[in-house]
Design a protein around this motif. Structure first.
Motif, PDB file in Angstrom:
ATOM      1  N   THR A 109       0.834  -1.207   0.000  1.00  0.00           N
ATOM      2  CA  THR A 109       0.000   0.000   0.000  1.00  0.00           C
ATOM      3  C   THR A 109       0.865   1.251   0.000  1.00  0.00           C
ATOM      4  OG1 THR A 109      -1.814  -1.126   1.154  1.00  0.00           O
ATOM      5  CG2 THR A 109      -1.756   1.279   1.282  1.00  0.00           C
ATOM      6  N   ALA A 110       1.905   1.250   0.831  1.00  0.00           N
ATOM      7  CA  ALA A 110       2.801   2.409   0.885  1.00  0.00           C
ATOM      8  C   ALA A 110       3.510   2.617  -0.448  1.00  0.00           C
ATOM      9  CB  ALA A 110       3.820   2.227   2.011  1.00  0.00           C
ATOM     10  N   LEU A 111       3.998   1.531  -1.056  1.00  0.00           N
ATOM     11  CA  LEU A 111       4.712   1.637  -2.331  1.00  0.00           C
ATOM     12  C   LEU A 111       3.783   2.104  -3.453  1.00  0.00           C
ATOM     13  CD1 LEU A 111       6.879  -1.605  -2.061  1.00  0.00           C
ATOM     14  CD2 LEU A 111       7.748   0.750  -2.110  1.00  0.00           C
ATOM     15  N   GLU A 112       2.521   1.652  -3.424  1.00  0.00           N
ATOM     16  CA  GLU A 112       1.547   2.132  -4.411  1.00  0.00           C
ATOM     17  C   GLU A 112       1.260   3.614  -4.211  1.00  0.00           C
ATOM     18  OE1 GLU A 112      -1.636  -0.762  -6.117  1.00  0.00           O
ATOM     19  OE2 GLU A 112      -1.591  -1.079  -3.941  1.00  0.00           O
ATOM     20  N   ASP A 113       1.074   4.032  -2.966  1.00  0.00           N
ATOM     21  CA  ASP A 113       0.795   5.441  -2.677  1.00  0.00           C
ATOM     22  C   ASP A 113       1.937   6.344  -3.125  1.00  0.00           C
ATOM     23  OD1 ASP A 113      -1.616   4.696  -1.598  1.00  0.00           O
ATOM     24  OD2 ASP A 113      -0.949   4.813   0.498  1.00  0.00           O
ATOM     25  N   GLU A 114       3.165   5.816  -3.044  1.00  0.00           N
ATOM     26  CA  GLU A 114       4.344   6.591  -3.461  1.00  0.00           C
ATOM     27  C   GLU A 114       4.555   6.562  -4.970  1.00  0.00           C
ATOM     28  OE1 GLU A 114       7.349   4.610  -1.250  1.00  0.00           O
ATOM     29  OE2 GLU A 114       6.712   5.439   0.690  1.00  0.00           O
ATOM     30  N   GLY A 115       3.773   5.740  -5.669  1.00  0.00           N
ATOM     31  CA  GLY A 115       3.921   5.638  -7.119  1.00  0.00           C
ATOM     32  C   GLY A 115       5.068   4.754  -7.560  1.00  0.00           C
ATOM     33  N   ASN A 116       5.565   3.911  -6.655  1.00  0.00           N
ATOM     34  CA  ASN A 116       6.723   3.073  -6.974  1.00  0.00           C
ATOM     35  C   ASN A 116       6.358   1.723  -7.584  1.00  0.00           C
ATOM     36  OD1 ASN A 116       8.635   4.938  -6.111  1.00  0.00           O
ATOM     37  ND2 ASN A 116       8.497   4.260  -3.980  1.00  0.00           N
TER      38      ASN A 116
END
Length: 222
Positions: free
Chosen positions: A41-48
């Motif tokens: 979820t964090a990586l998706e939110d960061e666009g990574n």
């Protein structure tokens, strides 16, 4: 292990093995499914990272395949930046313990061994410099060769340096690289600018012909 480190490991595995599912990530990294979901979820939110849709698969509902993930261009760059930070820290550690010079020289010797075979020893200097440029380009240096003023030199230009962040913290790297070029070409070279030093390109001047005698140059100008 810190959360950030685990998240970097998740991103690293997605970069190298994606498309990959959350279940596979949890198994490979020995992390709980809940922790994997949190990092995803964090990586998706960061666009990574982003979803990977297999061609022709448009199933919805309970029959939908498990989500799989791939890295975005931003994610690949973020991972490269994380590795660069580790490399810079390593340079500081080696310097502190008096091992930096030996390490830089060892890496220079390795680079020289890899490049030397691509540079013909008996060819004209212009051809040798172009061969060196081509060999460096294959290693990600984005090189080009330009004529120098008066036709007595050429300039080997590097628009990108894979180890720029390291060279910024360890200028010895650039100095050793210039000595490597000099040994490969068997001629004195002069490093005029470096990316690590803040220039937009690394520029190395290489003589290809003898300059006119001073007296002859003066008569021509007079």
């Amino acid at each position: 292990m810190t959360a950030d480190t685990t998240k970097d490991r998740v991103l690293s595995l997605i970069v190298t093995a994606g498309p990959i599912t959350a279940a596979t990530l949890a198994h490979e990294l020995n992390v709980t499914p809940a922790a994997i979901r949190r990092h995803l979820t964090a990586l998706e939110d960061e666009g990574n990272i982003t979803d990977h849709e297999p061609p022709g698969v448009h199933v919805r509902g309970r029959g939908r395949p498990a989500r799989s993930f791939i890295a975005t261009a931003e994610g690949q760059q973020a991972l490269a930046s994380a590795y660069a930070e580790v490399a810079v820290d390593a340079m500081g550690f080696l310097r502190k313990h008096g091992e930096l010079e030996a390490f830089v020289e060892a890496k220079s010797a390795q680079l020289e061994a890899e490049l030397s075979s691509a540079v013909p020893k008996d060819a004209p200097m212009e051809e040798r410099v172009q061969a060196l440029s081509d060999a460096l380009g294959k290693r990600g240096y984005a090189t080009s060769v330009r004529p120098g003023p008066g036709g007595y030199t050429v300039q080997l230009c590097q628009g990108h340096c894979p180890v720029q962040s390291i060279a910024q913290s360890a200028p010895e790297w650039c100095e050793a690289e210039a000595r490597t070029f000099s040994r490969i070409l068997d001629v004195h070279v002069q490093r005029l600018s470096t990316l690590a030093g803040g220039a937009h390109v690394c520029t190395t001047t290489i003589p290809v012909a003898a300059a006119l005698p001073v007296a002859a140059t003066t008569r021509k100008e007079g």
